[in-house]
Design an enzyme around this catalytic site. Structure first.
Site, PDB file in Angstrom:
ATOM      1  N   GLY A  85      45.283 -28.365 -14.019  1.00  0.00           N
ATOM      2  CA  GLY A  85      44.015 -27.771 -13.628  1.00  0.00           C
ATOM      3  C   GLY A  85      43.034 -27.735 -14.788  1.00  0.00           C
ATOM      4  O   GLY A  85      43.374 -27.989 -15.945  1.00  0.00           O
ATOM      5  N   GLY A 121      40.410 -26.098 -17.518  1.00  0.00           N
ATOM      6  CA  GLY A 121      40.322 -24.872 -18.299  1.00  0.00           C
ATOM      7  C   GLY A 121      41.112 -24.937 -19.594  1.00  0.00           C
ATOM      8  O   GLY A 121      41.896 -25.859 -19.843  1.00  0.00           O
ATOM      9  N   GLU A 173      42.932 -34.129 -10.982  1.00  0.00           N
ATOM     10  CA  GLU A 173      41.540 -34.031 -10.546  1.00  0.00           C
ATOM     11  C   GLU A 173      40.581 -34.342 -11.679  1.00  0.00           C
ATOM     12  O   GLU A 173      39.576 -35.012 -11.498  1.00  0.00           O
ATOM     13  CB  GLU A 173      41.232 -32.607 -10.072  1.00  0.00           C
ATOM     14  N   ASN A 187      35.754 -18.285  -9.442  1.00  0.00           N
ATOM     15  CA  ASN A 187      35.241 -19.650  -9.277  1.00  0.00           C
ATOM     16  C   ASN A 187      35.600 -20.267  -7.932  1.00  0.00           C
ATOM     17  O   ASN A 187      34.781 -20.915  -7.304  1.00  0.00           O
ATOM     18  CB  ASN A 187      35.774 -20.542 -10.399  1.00  0.00           C
ATOM     19  N   GLY A 198      41.395 -27.290  -6.499  1.00  0.00           N
ATOM     20  CA  GLY A 198      42.439 -28.176  -5.982  1.00  0.00           C
ATOM     21  C   GLY A 198      43.838 -27.659  -6.178  1.00  0.00           C
ATOM     22  O   GLY A 198      44.803 -28.331  -5.822  1.00  0.00           O
TER      23      GLY A 198
END
Length: 500
Positions: free
Chosen positions: A267, A269, A292, A382, A386
């Site tokens: 992910g 971040g 992603e 947020n 995904g």
């Protein structure tokens, strides 16, 4: 700029006549329209027309439903929010100003799995899209759009919209041509299987095929993507990475994985980026990404000789990494592909490839339920993004977080999460800097013991152990004290700390 100087960018000569100023394009947008806009985690976003829309709305008020791939850069969401342009927004955002408007109820936010949005468009559950506003590096001789640093939902927006406004960004290198693989699934229920069999499979076209007559306007820009705000790793993210490396090593020793692991997803971040980067210190090699977003860590792994190929829907980099990567892009190009997000996040492909998904939690509870989106159960951060696409379908579904937050006043492990994005059924592994809990094939009581013993910070362990002991004495398959399940959250709201 003289239109003749743009022939390498706009290769369909008749389209040169459709070049207009951003203000002219923005004037095409009418009140109540549904707008699809490019942009996925600050990459490949439209950069001029949205700003012109915000400026126009200050004297000519109008509101729209805005659909993107994910978050936008260049403070676009902030400017559109402050100009009161947004009535509805989906499927993901990461802007503080918009977040506040959502939590005040001023903007209706639809938080969706990122693989689902265009499925709703394609089946007429959403839409139709009035205008797609998309960034491109170039337009082909046939009118096809060559995307830039993201695809997201742009391809489907352009193909399904009534009209398209194209921003040709001169700062985006023409070397991006050939990077993309545009494959759009057919309609259900007669859809054929998606023929993508490996991370490096190419099954579509390198451009978005649309009819040239759909292009209503072309705007010329020269603005780089917003830089990622990812922060450097620290001792805690390094500890999380070490726990994962040890876990993967045990999986190799057990014969369930080999040293190439299986395709990885991480992910967006700081924590996920740092954990992925930490794999460079492990014994693994010939790694593959099917994710992603490609962050800084992707190119650290390439440079360390650990990564052989990376597939995603966007490239989102910090400023130093963007300079390093795009000034030497040919070094990486044959090892990269960008896809539409409904393909990068498609459950069929995630399950087929056996993805190892690594995503970030805001909090998780003693039974493995994960909250990724809401503070105190009510306030949106947020969006789910995904993570749900991967968690439900991954070979291994891993969630990581630091054990403490907000100056140690918040425990990231609680009796019951205040909002559930990923149920215990979709979570295999939980990791904090304290340790790792392998929840596979464990009953709820066993899960709770593993999580408390391995993931909870020592300053909260006795408090959580006391809750679980008393809940177990009361009984039940998944023991809880309902009158106390959210007491930690309530205590923090009242005193600023979860500590008893």
């Amino acid at each position: 700029m003289n239109p003749a100087d743009l022939s390498a960018r706009i290769r369909h000569p008749a389209l040169l006549e459709r070049i207009v100023a951003p203000e002219i394009a923005a004037a095409m947008i009418e009140d109540g329209m549904i707008i699809g806009m490019s942009g996925f985690t600050k990459a490949g976003d439209a950069k001029a027309v949205p700003i012109a829309m915000a400026e126009r709305a200050r004297t000519d008020p109008f509101q729209i439903t805005l659909i993107t791939g994910a978050s936008l850069g260049h403070d676009i969401d902030r400017m559109l929010t402050e100009a009161h342009v947004l009535s509805r927004r989906m499927p993901f955002q990461a802007d503080p100003t918009l977040r506040k408007a959502i939590n005040r109820g001023e903007v209706m936010f639809i938080d969706q799995h990122l693989s689902e949005t265009v499925e709703h468009l394609r089946s007429n559950q959403l839409g139709p899209i009035d205008y797609a506003i998309v960034e491109a590096a170039a337009i082909t001789e046939d009118g096809g759009l060559i995307p830039t640093t993201s695809i997201g939902n742009s391809a489907s927006f352009a193909m399904l919209a009534k009209k398209v406004i194209v921003e040709i960004n001169l700062s985006q290198p023409l070397g991006l041509d050939g990077l993309h693989d545009i494959y759009i699934p057919g309609k259900r229920p007669t859809r054929a299987p998606i023929p993508l069999m490996a991370c490096d499979s190419r099954v579509g076209t390198p451009y978005v095929p649309i009819a040239p007559e759909k292009i209503a306007a072309i705007v010329i820009t020269n603005e780089i993507d917003s830089a990622s705000s990812v922060l450097p790793g620290d001792s805690e993210t390094s500890a999380i990475a070490r726990h994962l490396i040890a876990f993967f090593g045990n999986e190799v020793a057990s014969g369930r994985l080999d040293l190439t692991l299986q395709p990885l997803q991480a992910g967006i971040g700081t924590i996920a980026n740092s954990v992925l980067k930490g794999l460079a210190d492990g014994p693994f090699h010939h790694l593959r990404l099917y994710s992603e977003v490609l962050q800084d860590s992707t190119f650290d792994l390439f440079d360390a000789g650990k990564l052989s190929f990376a597939s995603a829907s966007s490239i989102t980099l910090s400023a130093p990494y963007a300079e390093r990567v795009f000034s030497n892009f040919e070094r990486y190009k044959d090892k990269l592909v960008l896809r539409p997000q409904e393909i990068s996040n498609h459950p069929e492909i995630i399950r087929r490839l056996g993805i190892i998904g690594i995503n970030t939690a805001l909090e998780f509870d003693i039974y493995g339920n994960v909250n990724s989106t809401h503070v105190d159960g009510s306030n949106m951060m947020n969006g789910i993004g995904g993570s749900g696409d991967f968690a439900r379908n991954a070979y291994l579904s891993i969630f990581v977080t630091k054990s403490l937050a907000k100056n140690d006043d918040i425990s990231s492990v609680v009796p019951m999460v205040s909002h559930v994005d990923h149920t215990e059924h979709d979570v295999d592994i939980l990791v904090t800097e304290i340790g790792l809990a392998d929840l596979r094939n464990r009953a709820p009581r066993e899960r709770a013991r593993l999580i408390i013993d391995n993931c909870v910070h020592p300053s909260y362990r006795a408090q959580l152990d006391d809750y679980f002991t008393r809940a177990t004495a009361r009984g039940g398959h998944t023991p809880h004290l309902l009158e106390e399940a959210f007491s930690w959250h309530m205590r923090r709201k009242a005193t600023g700390s979860m500590k008893a």
